[in-house]
Design an enzyme around this catalytic site. Sequence first.
Site, short mmCIF file in Angstrom:
data_model
loop_
_atom_site.label_atom_id
_atom_site.label_comp_id
_atom_site.label_asym_id
_atom_site.label_seq_id
_atom_site.Cartn_x
_atom_site.Cartn_y
_atom_site.Cartn_z
N SER A 1 0.88 -1.17 0.00
CA SER A 1 0.00 0.00 0.00
C SER A 1 0.91 1.22 0.00
O SER A 1 2.11 1.11 0.29
CB SER A 1 -0.84 -0.01 1.29
OG SER A 1 -1.37 1.26 1.57
N TYR B 1 -1.92 -1.41 10.36
CA TYR B 1 -1.97 -1.59 8.90
C TYR B 1 -0.63 -1.22 8.27
O TYR B 1 -0.08 -1.98 7.46
CB TYR B 1 -3.10 -0.72 8.33
CG TYR B 1 -3.34 -0.87 6.85
CD1 TYR B 1 -4.10 -1.93 6.35
CD2 TYR B 1 -2.84 0.06 5.94
CE1 TYR B 1 -4.33 -2.07 4.98
CE2 TYR B 1 -3.07 -0.07 4.57
CZ TYR B 1 -3.82 -1.13 4.10
OH TYR B 1 -4.06 -1.25 2.75
N1 LIG Z 1 -8.37 0.01 -2.23
C1 LIG Z 1 -7.26 0.73 -2.03
O1 LIG Z 1 -7.20 1.95 -2.30
C2 LIG Z 1 -6.05 0.08 -1.45
C3 LIG Z 1 -5.01 0.91 -1.02
C4 LIG Z 1 -3.87 0.35 -0.50
C5 LIG Z 1 -3.74 -1.03 -0.45
N2 LIG Z 1 -4.75 -1.83 -0.86
C6 LIG Z 1 -4.56 -3.27 -0.73
O2 LIG Z 1 -5.11 -3.96 -1.85
C7 LIG Z 1 -5.60 -5.24 -1.42
C8 LIG Z 1 -7.04 -5.41 -1.86
O3 LIG Z 1 -7.80 -4.35 -1.26
P1 LIG Z 1 -9.32 -4.04 -1.66
O4 LIG Z 1 -9.47 -2.56 -1.63
O5 LIG Z 1 -9.70 -4.80 -2.87
O6 LIG Z 1 -10.06 -4.64 -0.36
P2 LIG Z 1 -11.53 -5.22 -0.16
O7 LIG Z 1 -11.86 -5.02 1.27
O8 LIG Z 1 -12.46 -4.69 -1.20
O9 LIG Z 1 -11.33 -6.79 -0.45
C9 LIG Z 1 -10.57 -7.58 0.43
C10 LIG Z 1 -10.96 -9.04 0.28
O10 LIG Z 1 -10.21 -9.82 1.20
C11 LIG Z 1 -11.08 -10.74 1.86
N3 LIG Z 1 -10.56 -11.13 3.17
C12 LIG Z 1 -10.50 -10.37 4.29
N4 LIG Z 1 -10.03 -11.09 5.32
C13 LIG Z 1 -9.79 -12.33 4.84
C14 LIG Z 1 -9.29 -13.53 5.42
N5 LIG Z 1 -8.95 -13.60 6.73
N6 LIG Z 1 -9.15 -14.63 4.62
C15 LIG Z 1 -9.50 -14.57 3.31
N7 LIG Z 1 -9.98 -13.48 2.71
C16 LIG Z 1 -10.12 -12.36 3.46
C17 LIG Z 1 -12.39 -9.96 1.96
O11 LIG Z 1 -13.49 -10.81 2.24
C18 LIG Z 1 -12.45 -9.28 0.60
O12 LIG Z 1 -13.02 -10.13 -0.38
C19 LIG Z 1 -5.38 -5.28 0.09
O13 LIG Z 1 -4.17 -5.93 0.38
C20 LIG Z 1 -5.27 -3.82 0.47
O14 LIG Z 1 -4.53 -3.61 1.66
C21 LIG Z 1 -5.91 -1.31 -1.35
#
Ligand SMILES: NC(=O)c1ccc[n+]([C@@H]2O[C@H](COP(=O)([O-])OP(=O)(O)OC[C@H]3O[C@@H](n4cnc5c(N)ncnc54)[C@H](O)[C@@H]3O)[C@@H](O)[C@H]2O)c1
Length: 266
Positions: free
Chosen positions: A145, A158
Amino acid sequence: MRLKDKVCVITGAGKGIGRKGAELFAKEGAFVYILEFDDVSGQDAENTIRAAGGKAKFLKCDVSSYESVKAAFDVIAEENDGMMDVMYNNASVYLAGKDGILTEIAPETWQKVLGINLNSIFNCCHFAIPMMQKRGKGAIINTASSAGVIGIPKCDAYTATKGATVSLTRSLAVEYGKYGIRTNCIAPAAIATDMVKQSNPDGPDFDAFTFINLRTPLRRWGTPEEVASLALFLASDDSTYVNGSIITADGGITICGDLAKPVEGK
Ligand SMILES: NC(=O)c1ccc[n+]([C@@H]2O[C@H](COP(=O)([O-])OP(=O)(O)OC[C@H]3O[C@@H](n4cnc5c(N)ncnc54)[C@H](O)[C@@H]3O)[C@@H](O)[C@H]2O)c1
């Protein structure tokens, strides 16, 4: 068909970035294993991919649990002669309202965030890497991230996991490169997903001229598809000499360095 017949595992592929990654990988010919905690979205991801003519299987899995991950990989190994090609570590949580400055984080929140965001990478790679060694090559894609690249306040659990993800990516790249296994990391920010909605108590309006629109050089939110296409690049033979890289997918917001500053008037 850049991933034709590749065995790919994606964690947290029920929704958000992981879901779009699963759909794209399948469209490019992969068999995608969806390791997801949530039954409904995990099954829906499998159904959607199959309905479009792709190959996928949902395996209910809590990636923070070694036993749960082992059970999933027992199935994957059994179905693929103990070999696989791509491990995409995507699942994470951002516990808005619980994560914060270190002295205000409850120990159980700290452990939970480390378990899902960081231990998951250990758990999955523990099984995935030997399967790639048996194949003779492989690609690991980790997800950090902006919080792993610059200092972002009020989410210390985080940020700790995302910084560790960056470091672990580099270690794995150095250690397992000789086996033909490439390890790279995507560092997203400002991608319009549920995680972002939940992490902003006011609820970001993805269309309005809000926080991200003001701060991002591209003046807009990113889409999960825009991160998925980067993951496809890292998973495929388009990136055969890319190893140990941390690649941002953030519209340039991280290099602005002002993610932490309050927007005037807010
Ligand atoms: N969206 C952003 O702007 C952003 C920014 C920085 C980093 N990220 C990173 O990108 C990745 C995806 O993020 P996103 O925005 O799609 O998140 P999201 O919350 O939309 O999706 C996350 C998914 O992970 C699953 N999950 C959560 N805990 C779990 C577990 N214990 N076992 C299995 N599955 C589990 C959830 O059910 C969900 O389907 C993450 O690693 C997040 O930290 C996203």
